[in-house]
Scaffold this motif. Structure first.
Motif, PDB file in Angstrom:
ATOM      1  N   ASP A   1      -1.201  -0.065  -0.436  1.00  6.83           N
ATOM      2  CA  ASP A   1      -0.416  -0.175  -2.115  1.00  6.83           C
ATOM      3  C   ASP A   1      -0.469  -1.749  -2.391  1.00  6.83           C
ATOM      4  O   ASP A   1      -0.211  -2.507  -2.928  1.00  6.83           O
ATOM      5  CB  ASP A   1       1.217  -0.001  -1.076  1.00  6.83           C
ATOM      6  CG  ASP A   1       1.982   0.815  -1.217  1.00  6.83           C
ATOM      7  OD1 ASP A   1       1.456   1.876  -1.558  1.00  6.83           O
ATOM      8  OD2 ASP A   1       2.736   1.927   0.040  1.00  6.83           O
ATOM      9  N   LEU A   2      -1.914  -2.324  -1.124  1.00  9.91           N
ATOM     10  CA  LEU A   2      -2.258  -3.467  -1.516  1.00  9.91           C
ATOM     11  C   LEU A   2      -2.493  -3.641  -3.124  1.00  9.91           C
ATOM     12  O   LEU A   2      -3.020  -4.820  -3.153  1.00  9.91           O
ATOM     13  CB  LEU A   2      -2.225  -4.613  -0.935  1.00  9.91           C
ATOM     14  CG  LEU A   2      -1.638  -4.098   1.082  1.00  9.91           C
ATOM     15  CD1 LEU A   2      -2.232  -4.740   2.117  1.00  9.91           C
ATOM     16  CD2 LEU A   2      -0.145  -5.337   0.579  1.00  9.91           C
ATOM     17  N   VAL A   3      -3.837  -2.677  -3.156  1.00 10.96           N
ATOM     18  CA  VAL A   3      -5.206  -2.424  -3.627  1.00 10.96           C
ATOM     19  C   VAL A   3      -4.843  -1.628  -4.458  1.00 10.96           C
ATOM     20  O   VAL A   3      -5.663  -1.944  -5.935  1.00 10.96           O
ATOM     21  CB  VAL A   3      -6.165  -2.512  -2.755  1.00 10.96           C
ATOM     22  CG1 VAL A   3      -6.363  -3.963  -1.865  1.00 10.96           C
ATOM     23  CG2 VAL A   3      -6.498  -1.513  -1.998  1.00 10.96           C
ATOM     24  N   SER A   4      -3.977  -0.927  -4.813  1.00  9.14           N
ATOM     25  CA  SER A   4      -4.227   0.472  -5.983  1.00  9.14           C
ATOM     26  C   SER A   4      -3.659  -0.091  -7.283  1.00  9.14           C
ATOM     27  O   SER A   4      -2.874  -1.164  -7.232  1.00  9.14           O
ATOM     28  CB  SER A   4      -3.421   1.761  -5.841  1.00  9.14           C
ATOM     29  OG  SER A   4      -3.691   2.645  -6.613  1.00  9.14           O
ATOM     30  N   TYR A   5      -4.396   0.157  -8.323  1.00 10.89           N
ATOM     31  CA  TYR A   5      -3.452  -0.465  -9.738  1.00 10.89           C
ATOM     32  C   TYR A   5      -3.470   0.712 -10.411  1.00 10.89           C
ATOM     33  O   TYR A   5      -3.043   0.614 -11.732  1.00 10.89           O
ATOM     34  CB  TYR A   5      -4.479  -0.911 -10.619  1.00 10.89           C
ATOM     35  CG  TYR A   5      -5.987   0.135 -10.580  1.00 10.89           C
ATOM     36  CD1 TYR A   5      -5.913   0.978 -11.475  1.00 10.89           C
ATOM     37  CD2 TYR A   5      -7.492  -0.576 -10.567  1.00 10.89           C
ATOM     38  CE1 TYR A   5      -7.295   0.931 -11.771  1.00 10.89           C
ATOM     39  CE2 TYR A   5      -8.296   0.612 -10.417  1.00 10.89           C
ATOM     40  CZ  TYR A   5      -8.230   1.449 -11.448  1.00 10.89           C
ATOM     41  OH  TYR A   5      -9.416   2.828 -11.182  1.00 10.89           O
TER      42      TYR A   5
ATOM     43  N   ILE B   1      -8.284   3.064  -5.684  1.00 12.60           N
ATOM     44  CA  ILE B   1      -8.817   1.935  -5.108  1.00 12.60           C
ATOM     45  C   ILE B   1      -9.583   0.982  -5.736  1.00 12.60           C
ATOM     46  O   ILE B   1     -10.986   1.699  -5.724  1.00 12.60           O
ATOM     47  CB  ILE B   1      -8.251   1.678  -3.409  1.00 12.60           C
ATOM     48  CG1 ILE B   1      -7.572   3.152  -3.676  1.00 12.60           C
ATOM     49  CG2 ILE B   1      -8.560   1.124  -2.922  1.00 12.60           C
ATOM     50  CD1 ILE B   1      -6.159   2.433  -3.201  1.00 12.60           C
ATOM     51  N   PRO B   2      -9.718   0.499  -6.293  1.00 17.52           N
ATOM     52  CA  PRO B   2     -10.983  -0.111  -6.454  1.00 17.52           C
ATOM     53  C   PRO B   2     -11.878  -1.251  -5.739  1.00 17.52           C
ATOM     54  O   PRO B   2     -11.433  -1.834  -4.305  1.00 17.52           O
ATOM     55  CB  PRO B   2     -10.463  -1.948  -7.189  1.00 17.52           C
ATOM     56  CG  PRO B   2      -8.489  -2.284  -7.051  1.00 17.52           C
ATOM     57  CD  PRO B   2      -8.486  -0.538  -7.028  1.00 17.52           C
ATOM     58  N   VAL B   3     -13.228  -0.912  -5.205  1.00 16.09           N
ATOM     59  CA  VAL B   3     -14.050  -0.802  -4.400  1.00 16.09           C
ATOM     60  C   VAL B   3     -15.388  -1.635  -4.667  1.00 16.09           C
ATOM     61  O   VAL B   3     -16.041  -1.252  -6.305  1.00 16.09           O
ATOM     62  CB  VAL B   3     -14.542  -0.019  -3.379  1.00 16.09           C
ATOM     63  CG1 VAL B   3     -12.922   0.606  -2.592  1.00 16.09           C
ATOM     64  CG2 VAL B   3     -14.854   1.374  -4.358  1.00 16.09           C
ATOM     65  N   ALA B   4     -16.072  -2.401  -4.508  1.00 16.73           N
ATOM     66  CA  ALA B   4     -17.736  -2.510  -4.253  1.00 16.73           C
ATOM     67  C   ALA B   4     -18.221  -1.630  -3.393  1.00 16.73           C
ATOM     68  O   ALA B   4     -17.881  -1.941  -2.438  1.00 16.73           O
ATOM     69  CB  ALA B   4     -17.834  -4.085  -3.638  1.00 16.73           C
ATOM     70  N   ALA B   5     -18.775  -1.277  -3.603  1.00 15.70           N
ATOM     71  CA  ALA B   5     -19.413   0.078  -3.369  1.00 15.70           C
ATOM     72  C   ALA B   5     -21.684   0.069  -3.098  1.00 15.70           C
ATOM     73  O   ALA B   5     -21.536  -0.639  -4.713  1.00 15.70           O
ATOM     74  CB  ALA B   5     -19.691   1.254  -4.018  1.00 15.70           C
TER      75      ALA B   5
ATOM     76  N   LEU C   1     -12.462   4.157  -6.026  1.00 19.06           N
ATOM     77  CA  LEU C   1     -12.049   5.418  -4.965  1.00 19.06           C
ATOM     78  C   LEU C   1     -11.090   5.931  -5.538  1.00 19.06           C
ATOM     79  O   LEU C   1      -9.977   5.801  -6.396  1.00 19.06           O
ATOM     80  CB  LEU C   1     -11.471   5.349  -3.807  1.00 19.06           C
ATOM     81  CG  LEU C   1     -12.454   4.181  -2.623  1.00 19.06           C
ATOM     82  CD1 LEU C   1     -11.460   4.122  -1.593  1.00 19.06           C
ATOM     83  CD2 LEU C   1     -13.621   4.305  -2.437  1.00 19.06           C
ATOM     84  N   TRP C   2     -11.277   7.563  -5.498  1.00 16.54           N
ATOM     85  CA  TRP C   2     -10.200   8.583  -6.684  1.00 16.54           C
ATOM     86  C   TRP C   2      -9.392   9.035  -5.225  1.00 16.54           C
ATOM     87  O   TRP C   2     -10.366   9.724  -4.402  1.00 16.54           O
ATOM     88  CB  TRP C   2     -11.249   9.749  -7.433  1.00 16.54           C
ATOM     89  CG  TRP C   2     -11.495   8.805  -8.260  1.00 16.54           C
ATOM     90  CD1 TRP C   2     -12.174   7.463  -8.243  1.00 16.54           C
ATOM     91  CD2 TRP C   2     -12.840   9.726  -9.037  1.00 16.54           C
ATOM     92  NE1 TRP C   2     -12.285   7.239 -10.028  1.00 16.54           N
ATOM     93  CE2 TRP C   2     -13.413   9.088 -10.087  1.00 16.54           C
ATOM     94  CE3 TRP C   2     -11.986  11.544  -9.997  1.00 16.54           C
ATOM     95  CZ2 TRP C   2     -13.374   9.204 -11.551  1.00 16.54           C
ATOM     96  CZ3 TRP C   2     -12.986  11.239 -10.737  1.00 16.54           C
ATOM     97  CH2 TRP C   2     -13.460  10.719 -11.735  1.00 16.54           C
TER      98      TRP C   2
END
Length: 95
Positions: free
Chosen positions: A36-40, A45-49, A60-61
């Protein structure tokens, strides 16, 4: 939040082909607790990979109660990896 894990690359044919690594269940629980804090939206979920020495940004899907990491074509080519290969994935989520 940072995490590191090994996973096998798999292919999803779909309407457009994609390559993924599935996030282990324990990490999925940790991600879900902060989603809930990071999902757009749509649970993405946006990440640096990072795979090998190649760093990139992605999202992330959600899939079947877990999360999957898209492995971009440029990453696969740079790291010389393909379906069935096991890779080490490092993820960073801004929470």
């Amino acid at each position: 939040m940072e995490m590191r894990f090994d996973g096998e690359i798999w292919f999803w044919r779909g309407p457009a082909p994609w390559y993924f690594v599935t996030v282990p269940e324990a990490h999925c629980l940790e991600i879900a607790a902060n989603a809930d804090l990071v999902s757009y939206g749509w649970g993405m979920i946006p990440v640096a990979a990072r795979v090998g020495v190649t760093e990139y940004t992605t999202s992330l899907w959600p899939k079947d109660g877990r999360y999957i990491v898209p492995i971009k074509t440029a990453v696969r080519k740079a790291e010389r990896i393909d379906v069935g290969d096991t890779v080490t994935v490092r993820l960073t989520l801004d929470v």
